[in-house]
Scaffold this active site. Structure first.
Site, PDB file in Angstrom:
ATOM      1  N   ASP A 138      -5.605  -1.280  -8.184  1.00  0.00           N
ATOM      2  CA  ASP A 138      -5.263  -2.196  -7.093  1.00  0.00           C
ATOM      3  C   ASP A 138      -6.102  -3.460  -7.306  1.00  0.00           C
ATOM      4  OD1 ASP A 138      -4.699  -3.443  -4.745  1.00  0.00           O
ATOM      5  OD2 ASP A 138      -5.436  -1.846  -3.444  1.00  0.00           O
ATOM      6  N   SER A 139      -5.695  -4.240  -8.302  1.00  0.00           N
ATOM      7  CA  SER A 139      -6.560  -5.319  -8.789  1.00  0.00           C
ATOM      8  C   SER A 139      -6.057  -6.698  -8.397  1.00  0.00           C
ATOM      9  CB  SER A 139      -6.610  -5.259 -10.317  1.00  0.00           C
ATOM     10  OG  SER A 139      -5.344  -5.572 -10.838  1.00  0.00           O
ATOM     11  N   THR A 140      -6.941  -7.666  -8.578  1.00  0.00           N
ATOM     12  CA  THR A 140      -6.533  -9.069  -8.512  1.00  0.00           C
ATOM     13  C   THR A 140      -5.785  -9.408  -9.811  1.00  0.00           C
ATOM     14  OG1 THR A 140      -8.783  -9.467  -9.270  1.00  0.00           O
ATOM     15  CG2 THR A 140      -8.337  -9.927  -6.982  1.00  0.00           C
ATOM     16  N   ASP A 141      -5.370 -10.663  -9.950  1.00  0.00           N
ATOM     17  CA  ASP A 141      -4.628 -11.072 -11.149  1.00  0.00           C
ATOM     18  C   ASP A 141      -5.563 -11.120 -12.362  1.00  0.00           C
ATOM     19  OD1 ASP A 141      -2.338 -11.366  -9.615  1.00  0.00           O
ATOM     20  OD2 ASP A 141      -2.857 -13.429  -9.062  1.00  0.00           O
ATOM     21  N   GLY A 182     -14.744  -2.017 -12.873  1.00  0.00           N
ATOM     22  CA  GLY A 182     -13.858  -0.913 -13.211  1.00  0.00           C
ATOM     23  C   GLY A 182     -13.751  -0.694 -14.711  1.00  0.00           C
ATOM     24  N   ASP A 202     -10.105  -3.861   0.134  1.00  0.00           N
ATOM     25  CA  ASP A 202      -9.661  -3.948   1.531  1.00  0.00           C
ATOM     26  C   ASP A 202      -9.424  -2.566   2.131  1.00  0.00           C
ATOM     27  OD1 ASP A 202      -6.647  -3.251   1.014  1.00  0.00           O
ATOM     28  OD2 ASP A 202      -7.177  -4.774  -0.453  1.00  0.00           O
ATOM     29  N   HIS A 259       0.806  -1.222   0.000  1.00  0.00           N
ATOM     30  CA  HIS A 259       0.000   0.000   0.000  1.00  0.00           C
ATOM     31  C   HIS A 259       0.842   1.276   0.000  1.00  0.00           C
ATOM     32  CE1 HIS A 259      -3.121  -2.979   1.462  1.00  0.00           C
ATOM     33  NE2 HIS A 259      -3.481  -2.602   0.265  1.00  0.00           N
ATOM     34  N   GLU A 290     -15.010  -0.701  -6.862  1.00  0.00           N
ATOM     35  CA  GLU A 290     -14.744  -2.097  -6.481  1.00  0.00           C
ATOM     36  C   GLU A 290     -15.913  -2.954  -6.969  1.00  0.00           C
ATOM     37  OE1 GLU A 290     -12.441  -4.323  -4.602  1.00  0.00           O
ATOM     38  OE2 GLU A 290     -14.070  -5.576  -5.352  1.00  0.00           O
TER      39      GLU A 290
HETATM   40  N1  SAM Z   1      -3.298  -6.200  -2.981  1.00  0.00           N
HETATM   41  C1  SAM Z   1      -3.995  -7.159  -3.732  1.00  0.00           C
HETATM   42  C2  SAM Z   1      -3.202  -8.090  -4.599  1.00  0.00           C
HETATM   43  O1  SAM Z   1      -2.601  -7.681  -5.592  1.00  0.00           O
HETATM   44  O2  SAM Z   1      -3.190  -9.261  -4.268  1.00  0.00           O
HETATM   45  C3  SAM Z   1      -5.161  -6.618  -4.422  1.00  0.00           C
HETATM   46  C4  SAM Z   1      -6.200  -6.448  -3.382  1.00  0.00           C
HETATM   47  S1  SAM Z   1      -7.734  -5.837  -3.758  1.00  0.00           S
HETATM   48  C5  SAM Z   1      -8.591  -6.811  -2.604  1.00  0.00           C
HETATM   49  C6  SAM Z   1      -8.232  -6.435  -5.331  1.00  0.00           C
HETATM   50  C7  SAM Z   1      -9.693  -6.141  -5.589  1.00  0.00           C
HETATM   51  O3  SAM Z   1      -9.916  -5.949  -6.984  1.00  0.00           O
HETATM   52  C8  SAM Z   1     -10.645  -7.243  -5.173  1.00  0.00           C
HETATM   53  O4  SAM Z   1     -11.380  -6.855  -4.053  1.00  0.00           O
HETATM   54  C9  SAM Z   1     -11.552  -7.475  -6.393  1.00  0.00           C
HETATM   55  O5  SAM Z   1     -12.899  -7.650  -6.072  1.00  0.00           O
HETATM   56  C10 SAM Z   1     -11.294  -6.194  -7.175  1.00  0.00           C
HETATM   57  N2  SAM Z   1     -11.557  -6.335  -8.606  1.00  0.00           N
HETATM   58  C11 SAM Z   1     -11.225  -7.371  -9.406  1.00  0.00           C
HETATM   59  N3  SAM Z   1     -11.665  -7.149 -10.653  1.00  0.00           N
HETATM   60  C12 SAM Z   1     -12.296  -5.950 -10.644  1.00  0.00           C
HETATM   61  C13 SAM Z   1     -12.969  -5.175 -11.634  1.00  0.00           C
HETATM   62  N4  SAM Z   1     -13.091  -5.633 -12.884  1.00  0.00           N
HETATM   63  N5  SAM Z   1     -13.474  -3.983 -11.270  1.00  0.00           N
HETATM   64  C14 SAM Z   1     -13.347  -3.522 -10.002  1.00  0.00           C
HETATM   65  N6  SAM Z   1     -12.738  -4.218  -9.024  1.00  0.00           N
HETATM   66  C15 SAM Z   1     -12.217  -5.407  -9.336  1.00  0.00           C
END
Ligand code: SAM
Length: 283
Positions: free
Chosen positions: A157-160, A139, A87, A63, A107
């Protein structure tokens, strides 16, 4: 006594395990599997689809690095868009800057936010800051439909790039981010890892796309012990400002923010990449 372990696959032949004291919550939301745990070593942590997102012990690294690198490149940033980040850790770091006026967070999964507010107050407690507006939607769709072209900073700040996160690694998404950024605008995105092959492939793909859209597209590294291999990257893409030559060290230091990982030396050092990473990015 039960011996309980959380285990995730880092590659086909590598696993990472954390001994857990208790599972706090588990559910399948509309979008993903969400689990919260307590552990001795990493404190509270949560996972999405079997991958660690945030642990109490090392979340400060991710962060701080996603936030302070662009904020020290352009300390005049006033309007920020966060994509993902349910988060709340990224928003928490942003709210430390009194001069930031507006933080929009998009989110896709409201459950991640609600559960983080319950179980991870150390990251989520600034989501109620008056400058923050939460949008629960995709997003990709948000940036596509966005008519406001004045964000100074977008933090992805996305997932994979699997399942819901996939759209946030597409050319279409990056092009819309470019369009809605102000003339000094910066985009920082979760850029995967160079070490294991399947992550490295995504790293390279994201870099190639960003390079084609933004005049400046670089990659910087940080050490995240609970992410696969511990070696992780952010992308820094910008319309004009270079993170090294435009670094505003004195101005950033005058803000007097106490940080545990980021400092003005790391700011530059993080952009110095190992040869094998440069080769993978350039080939
Ligand atoms: N720090 C983390 C990592 O890289 O492992 C990322 C954490 S954050 C929790 C990632 C967030 O992205 C998730 O809560 C997920 O729901 C969100 N997310 C995934 N795809 C998304 C999208 N298309 N639009 C908005 N949010 C999205």
């Amino acid at each position: 006594m039960l011996d309980l372990w959380y285990t995730e696959n880092w590659s086909k032949n590598t696993k990472f395990s954390i001994k857990i004291k208790e599972q706090l919550h588990s559910e399948q939301s509309e979008f993903q599997k969400i689990d919260f745990f307590i552990s001795e070593e990493y404190g509270r942590f949560f996972t999405l689809d079997g991958l660690v997102m945030v642990t109490e012990k090392d979340e400060f690294i991710y962060h701080e690095m996603i936030t302070h690198v662009p904020m020290a490149t352009n300390p005049n940033i006033k309007k920020v868009l966060v994509i993902g980040g349910g988060d709340g850790g990224t928003v928490r770091e942003l709210t430390r800057y009194n001069h930031i006026e507006k933080i929009d967070m998009v989110e896709i999964d409201e459950r991640v936010v609600k559960l983080s507010q319950k179980y991870l107050p150390f990251t989520a407690d600034k989501l109620t800051d008056s400058r923050v507006t939460l949008f629960f939607q995709d997003g990709l769709k948000f940036v596509d439909e966005c008519l406001d072209e004045s964000y100074d900073l977008i933090l992805v700040d996305s997932t994979d790039p699997i399942s819901v996160g996939e759209g946030l690694f597409t050319t279409e998404f990056y092009q819309n981010c470019f369009r809605i950024l102000s003339k000094d605008g910066i985009l920082v995105n979760q850029h995967e890892s160079p070490y294991f092959e399947h992550f490295a492939k995504e790293m390279k793909k994201a870099h190639d796309k960003l390079k084609n859209i933004f005049p400046i597209a670089k990659v910087y590294q940080f050490h995240q012990p609970t992410y696969a291999s511990g070696h992780w990257l952010f992308g820094f893409a910008s319309k004009k400002l270079d993170p090294i030559t435009d670094q505003k060290k004195e101005i950033w230091e005058s803000f007097n923010l106490k940080t545990k990982y980021y400092n003005s030396d790391i700011h530059c050092g993080a952009f110095a990449l190992p040869n094998y990473v440069k080769e993978k990015l350039e080939k």
